[in-house]
Design a protein around this motif. Structure first.
Motif, PDB file in Angstrom:
ATOM      1  N   UNK A  83     -41.600 -42.857  49.703  1.00 54.87           N
ATOM      2  CA  UNK A  83     -42.963 -43.365  49.523  1.00 54.87           C
ATOM      3  C   UNK A  83     -43.866 -42.924  50.680  1.00 54.87           C
ATOM      4  N   UNK A  84     -43.379 -43.096  51.908  1.00 49.13           N
ATOM      5  CA  UNK A  84     -44.181 -42.717  53.079  1.00 49.13           C
ATOM      6  C   UNK A  84     -44.524 -41.233  53.070  1.00 49.13           C
ATOM      7  N   UNK A  85     -43.588 -40.402  52.634  1.00 47.95           N
ATOM      8  CA  UNK A  85     -43.779 -38.957  52.658  1.00 47.95           C
ATOM      9  C   UNK A  85     -44.610 -38.439  51.490  1.00 47.95           C
ATOM     10  N   UNK A  86     -44.439 -39.039  50.313  1.00 49.10           N
ATOM     11  CA  UNK A  86     -45.056 -38.460  49.114  1.00 49.10           C
ATOM     12  C   UNK A  86     -46.140 -39.306  48.444  1.00 49.10           C
ATOM     13  N   UNK A  87     -46.063 -40.624  48.572  1.00 47.36           N
ATOM     14  CA  UNK A  87     -46.938 -41.469  47.760  1.00 47.36           C
ATOM     15  C   UNK A  87     -47.871 -42.398  48.526  1.00 47.36           C
ATOM     16  N   UNK A  88     -47.672 -42.557  49.802  1.00 47.27           N
ATOM     17  CA  UNK A  88     -48.512 -43.475  50.572  1.00 47.27           C
ATOM     18  C   UNK A  88     -49.940 -42.936  50.610  1.00 47.27           C
ATOM     19  N   UNK A  89     -50.916 -43.735  50.167  1.00 43.93           N
ATOM     20  CA  UNK A  89     -52.295 -43.241  50.112  1.00 43.93           C
ATOM     21  C   UNK A  89     -53.042 -43.291  51.447  1.00 43.93           C
ATOM     22  N   UNK A  93     -48.789 -52.610  47.802  1.00 42.00           N
ATOM     23  CA  UNK A  93     -49.692 -53.623  47.232  1.00 42.00           C
ATOM     24  C   UNK A  93     -50.793 -53.998  48.221  1.00 42.00           C
ATOM     25  N   UNK A  94     -50.442 -54.096  49.497  1.00 42.91           N
ATOM     26  CA  UNK A  94     -51.460 -54.408  50.504  1.00 42.91           C
ATOM     27  C   UNK A  94     -52.497 -53.293  50.590  1.00 42.91           C
ATOM     28  N   UNK A  95     -52.039 -52.055  50.547  1.00 43.16           N
ATOM     29  CA  UNK A  95     -52.982 -50.932  50.606  1.00 43.16           C
ATOM     30  C   UNK A  95     -53.905 -50.925  49.392  1.00 43.16           C
ATOM     31  N   UNK A  96     -53.371 -51.276  48.223  1.00 47.41           N
ATOM     32  CA  UNK A  96     -54.228 -51.360  47.032  1.00 47.41           C
ATOM     33  C   UNK A  96     -55.408 -52.291  47.285  1.00 47.41           C
ATOM     34  N   UNK A  97     -55.157 -53.401  47.948  1.00 47.96           N
ATOM     35  CA  UNK A  97     -56.234 -54.359  48.254  1.00 47.96           C
ATOM     36  C   UNK A  97     -57.112 -53.830  49.371  1.00 47.96           C
ATOM     37  N   UNK A  98     -56.502 -53.368  50.454  1.00 46.61           N
ATOM     38  CA  UNK A  98     -57.291 -52.908  51.603  1.00 46.61           C
ATOM     39  C   UNK A  98     -58.261 -51.793  51.238  1.00 46.61           C
ATOM     40  N   UNK A  99     -57.862 -50.922  50.324  1.00 43.61           N
ATOM     41  CA  UNK A  99     -58.762 -49.833  49.930  1.00 43.61           C
ATOM     42  C   UNK A  99     -59.970 -50.323  49.127  1.00 43.61           C
ATOM     43  N   UNK A 100     -59.973 -51.581  48.709  1.00 46.41           N
ATOM     44  CA  UNK A 100     -61.150 -52.132  48.034  1.00 46.41           C
ATOM     45  C   UNK A 100     -62.106 -52.793  49.024  1.00 46.41           C
ATOM     46  N   UNK A 101     -61.677 -52.977  50.260  1.00 49.09           N
ATOM     47  CA  UNK A 101     -62.518 -53.600  51.281  1.00 49.09           C
ATOM     48  C   UNK A 101     -63.348 -52.518  51.959  1.00 49.09           C
ATOM     49  N   UNK A 102     -64.654 -52.697  51.961  1.00 51.33           N
ATOM     50  CA  UNK A 102     -65.575 -51.671  52.464  1.00 51.33           C
ATOM     51  C   UNK A 102     -65.278 -51.275  53.911  1.00 51.33           C
TER      52      UNK A 102
END
Length: 143
Positions: A44-50, A16-25
Motif C-alpha cells: 500500500x505504501x509503495x503503490x497505493x498511498x495517495x 480511511x484517515x487519508x480519505x477524510x483528510x483529503x476533504x479538509x481544505x
C-alpha cells in the motif's frame, strides 16, 4: 497545514484517515512509515498511498516526527498536526485543524491542542483497543 500520519504495519486505518483528510481544505497529509514489515502495508505504501510517504530509518514511535527531524524539515515554524494512523475521523468537523490552529494562536500559553478520543464506540477490530482503553479510560466515566 502539514499533518504527519504515523504508520507502522497498518494500512486500512490510515487509508480511511487519508480519505477524510483529503476533504479538509487545510490538510496536507504526510505519511511517516516507521519501518513497516507487513507485506500488505508495504505494498500500500509503495503503490497505493495517495499521500507522500516519508520512510524512517528506524521506528521512532509516537515521537518520530520530532525525533527524526521531520517537523523541522517539512513544517518549519508553521502550525502542524501529528496523529497515529488508527483513528476514525468520520465524525470530526472538517474545520478541526483550523479550530486547533486558532486556539493555539489565541492562547499563547498553550503548546499543543488535540482532539478528544471517543472510546465508547472503539471498534473491536482495532489492534490497540485494550491499550487505548487502559490509557484513555482515565479521562472518561466508566463505560
Amino acid at each position: 497545514m502539514k499533518v504527519f500520519l504515523i504508520v507502522r504495519d497498518l494500512y486500512t486505518w490510515p487509508a480511511a484517515m487519508l480519505d477524510v483528510l483529503f476533504t479538509w481544505a487545510e490538510a496536507e497529509p504526510l505519511v511517516i512509515d516507521m519501518v513497516s514489515t507487513s507485506p500488505a502495508c508495504l505494498r500500500w505504501l509503495t503503490h497505493d498511498c495517495p499521500a507522500p510517504v516519508l520512510r524512517a530509518e528506524r521506528n521512532a514511535g509516537h515521537v518520530g516526527p520530532w525525533a527524526l527531524g521531520l517537523v523541522d524539515e517539512y513544517a518549519g515554524p508553521d502550525y502542524y498536526a501529528v496523529t497515529d494512523s488508527d483513528l476514525g475521523l468520520d465524525d470530526v468537523p472538517p474545520d478541526a485543524l483550523l479550530v486547533m490552529r486558532d486556539t493555539l494562536a489565541r492562547e499563547p500559553d498553550l503548546c499543543k491542542v488535540g482532539l478528544s478520543l471517543a472510546i465508547d464506540d472503539l471498534p473491536a477490530d482495532n489492534p490497540d483497543r485494550a491499550a487505548i482503553l487502559a490509557v484513555e479510560g482515565r479521562y472518561w466515566p466508566p463505560l
